[in-house]
Design a protein around this motif. Structure first.
Motif, PDB file in Angstrom:
ATOM      1  N   GLY A  82       7.630 -45.092  44.590  1.00 11.69           N
ATOM      2  CA  GLY A  82       8.781 -44.521  43.631  1.00 11.69           C
ATOM      3  C   GLY A  82       8.443 -45.079  42.309  1.00 11.69           C
ATOM      4  O   GLY A  82       7.573 -45.414  41.839  1.00 11.69           O
ATOM      5  N   HIS A  83       9.524 -45.569  41.549  1.00 14.29           N
ATOM      6  CA  HIS A  83       9.536 -46.416  40.403  1.00 14.29           C
ATOM      7  C   HIS A  83       9.308 -45.723  38.850  1.00 14.29           C
ATOM      8  O   HIS A  83       9.759 -46.101  38.077  1.00 14.29           O
ATOM      9  N   MET A  84       8.392 -44.696  39.176  1.00 19.79           N
ATOM     10  CA  MET A  84       7.855 -44.225  37.855  1.00 19.79           C
ATOM     11  C   MET A  84       8.773 -43.207  37.381  1.00 19.79           C
ATOM     12  O   MET A  84       8.957 -42.662  36.027  1.00 19.79           O
ATOM     13  N   HIS A  85       9.657 -42.411  38.254  1.00 16.66           N
ATOM     14  CA  HIS A  85      10.718 -41.241  38.060  1.00 16.66           C
ATOM     15  C   HIS A  85       9.912 -40.109  37.654  1.00 16.66           C
ATOM     16  O   HIS A  85      10.776 -39.482  37.027  1.00 16.66           O
ATOM     17  N   HIS A  86       8.477 -39.770  37.791  1.00 22.43           N
ATOM     18  CA  HIS A  86       7.853 -38.898  37.374  1.00 22.43           C
ATOM     19  C   HIS A  86       7.665 -37.709  38.605  1.00 22.43           C
ATOM     20  O   HIS A  86       7.228 -36.247  38.130  1.00 22.43           O
ATOM     21  N   LEU A 108       6.366 -48.109  49.695  1.00 27.26           N
ATOM     22  CA  LEU A 108       6.674 -49.406  48.837  1.00 27.26           C
ATOM     23  C   LEU A 108       7.254 -48.733  47.544  1.00 27.26           C
ATOM     24  O   LEU A 108       7.314 -47.538  47.445  1.00 27.26           O
ATOM     25  N   HIS A 109       7.795 -49.386  46.894  1.00 21.87           N
ATOM     26  CA  HIS A 109       8.483 -49.009  45.630  1.00 21.87           C
ATOM     27  C   HIS A 109       7.639 -48.786  44.320  1.00 21.87           C
ATOM     28  O   HIS A 109       7.743 -47.655  43.826  1.00 21.87           O
ATOM     29  N   HIS A 110       6.900 -49.880  43.826  1.00 25.08           N
ATOM     30  CA  HIS A 110       6.181 -49.774  42.543  1.00 25.08           C
ATOM     31  C   HIS A 110       4.875 -48.969  42.799  1.00 25.08           C
ATOM     32  O   HIS A 110       4.435 -48.894  43.855  1.00 25.08           O
ATOM     33  N   SER A 115      13.701 -40.793  46.519  1.00 23.85           N
ATOM     34  CA  SER A 115      13.485 -42.143  45.699  1.00 23.85           C
ATOM     35  C   SER A 115      14.523 -42.330  44.469  1.00 23.85           C
ATOM     36  O   SER A 115      14.836 -41.460  43.969  1.00 23.85           O
ATOM     37  N   ASP A 116      14.756 -43.404  44.196  1.00 23.42           N
ATOM     38  CA  ASP A 116      15.007 -43.731  42.664  1.00 23.42           C
ATOM     39  C   ASP A 116      16.588 -42.951  42.406  1.00 23.42           C
ATOM     40  O   ASP A 116      16.550 -42.412  41.374  1.00 23.42           O
ATOM     41  N   THR A 117      17.338 -43.157  43.395  1.00 22.41           N
ATOM     42  CA  THR A 117      18.683 -42.469  43.201  1.00 22.41           C
ATOM     43  C   THR A 117      19.454 -43.101  42.290  1.00 22.41           C
ATOM     44  O   THR A 117      20.454 -42.514  41.668  1.00 22.41           O
ATOM     45  N   HIS A 118      19.544 -44.472  41.875  1.00 16.87           N
ATOM     46  CA  HIS A 118      19.975 -45.398  41.024  1.00 16.87           C
ATOM     47  C   HIS A 118      21.650 -44.875  41.034  1.00 16.87           C
ATOM     48  O   HIS A 118      22.285 -44.613  40.183  1.00 16.87           O
ATOM     49  N   ILE A 119      22.255 -45.110  42.216  1.00 16.70           N
ATOM     50  CA  ILE A 119      23.854 -45.033  42.202  1.00 16.70           C
ATOM     51  C   ILE A 119      24.346 -45.848  41.261  1.00 16.70           C
ATOM     52  O   ILE A 119      24.176 -47.007  41.284  1.00 16.70           O
ATOM     53  N   GLY A 172      13.079 -46.861  47.351  1.00 11.38           N
ATOM     54  CA  GLY A 172      13.815 -47.879  46.488  1.00 11.38           C
ATOM     55  C   GLY A 172      14.429 -47.387  45.298  1.00 11.38           C
ATOM     56  O   GLY A 172      14.421 -46.347  44.865  1.00 11.38           O
ATOM     57  N   ASP A 173      15.100 -48.583  44.806  1.00 12.49           N
ATOM     58  CA  ASP A 173      16.069 -48.188  43.460  1.00 12.49           C
ATOM     59  C   ASP A 173      17.288 -47.267  44.144  1.00 12.49           C
ATOM     60  O   ASP A 173      17.547 -46.158  43.481  1.00 12.49           O
ATOM     61  N   LEU A 174      17.635 -47.596  45.368  1.00 15.41           N
ATOM     62  CA  LEU A 174      18.733 -46.837  45.681  1.00 15.41           C
ATOM     63  C   LEU A 174      19.900 -46.880  44.808  1.00 15.41           C
ATOM     64  O   LEU A 174      20.607 -45.938  44.459  1.00 15.41           O
TER      65      LEU A 174
END
Ligand SMILES: [Fe+2]
Ligand SMILES: [Fe+2]
Length: 281
Positions: free
Chosen positions: A223-227, A168-170, A7-11, A44-46
């Motif tokens: 995902g979304h929390m990054h924790h 889902l993402h959030h 999740s949340d790879t934020h490329i 999500g947050d690819l």
């Protein structure tokens, strides 16, 4: 079957492109099972911001995993539809079109989207959907909306008795403690107004979602929390055995030098965490 939750790879953010490539290298070199028996699930947050260069770079990595034999499923995050301040309907349309093979397994369709893989049913949702209007799109924190929830309710009736993975993402759950490591050491205002209020800025219709999925879903991934927390103790109140925050696989905004991804075995709901050390230099 194994679910590889990333999740949340934020490329596009800092060194996340090379970090995600390192994760793909690891998955290609050390598949947890036959890749054809694994689903790589991205919640999500690819990408970090809706730009062509980020989408192109992300596609190349996903194509490497696909060429290795992995089935890839994905739902969109808020950054995929814009950036950290807003989401945008035009950017959303481009993202859904460009990644339709992973999000919809074919032509673009409506959410929730259902995929049957072996004896498992995967249901993906778009937690940005009800925030795409002009007034709601700023600082979006996730809103499924009643239309999508009603469709989910009908969909879950149709798959009753099957093993269901909802993604889902959030984040639909609070967490009861702060996991930011530097509380007290620095950035007191940031902690007070950003990090410590974040648990309360969760998916807006989380409670409605939990009532609908009650006793009808075995695994809930987000995902979304990054924790990267395990929220199962919270989800079990609603009869959901396993609920997992995928964290940021590339350690975005995370005071860590270990990239992590989970491997979930659908046979017994056991999970293992793989860690990959990254260099700070
Ligand atoms: Fe994120
Ligand atoms: Fe996000």
């Amino acid at each position: 079957m194994r679910i590889i939750h990333i999740s949340d790879t934020h490329i596009g953010f800092e060194r996340n492109l090379s970090r995600f490539n390192a994760v793909a290298d690891d998955l290609i070199a050390n598949p947890p099972d036959e890749p054809s028996r694994c689903v790589v699930l991205h919640t999500g947050d690819l990408i970090d911001a809706a730009m062509d260069a980020n989408r192109l770079a992300a596609k190349k990595i996903l194509a490497r995993l696909e060429a290795c034999g992995y089935c890839i499923l994905m739902c969109p995050g808020n950054h995929d539809y814009g950036d950290k301040l807003k989401i945008d309907r035009a950017d959303a349309a481009v993202f859904l079109r460009d990644f339709s093979s992973y999000i919809f397994q074919g032509e673009q369709a409506d959410f929730p989207v259902m995929h049957e893989v072996d004896d498992c049913v995967f249901i993906g949702m778009d937690s940005n959907e009800a925030e795409l209007g002009f007034w709601e799109r700023w600082f979006a924190e996730g809103y499924l909306g009643s239309v999508q929830l009603d469709k989910l309710n009908c969909m879950l009736d149709r798959v009753r008795g099957k093993f269901v993975i909802l993604y889902l993402h959030h984040h639909p759950f609070y967490y009861g403690y702060s996991v930011m490591p530097d509380v007290g050491d620095k950035n007191p205002l940031l902690h007070l107004f950003a990090w410590l209020t974040r648990p309360f800025r969760r998916l807006k219709d989380a409670y409605s979602l939990c009532q609908i999925v009650r006793d009808r879903v075995q695994v809930l991934c987000f995902g979304h929390m990054h924790h990267g927390l395990d929220s199962s103790s919270e989800s079990q109140k609603y009869g959901i055995p396993l609920a997992l925050d995928g964290g940021s696989t590339t350690c975005t905004d995370d005071d860590s030098d270990r990239m992590r991804y989970r491997i979930i075995d659908t046979k017994d709901l056991s999970q293992t965490m793989r860690m990959i050390k990254i260099s700070r230099s």
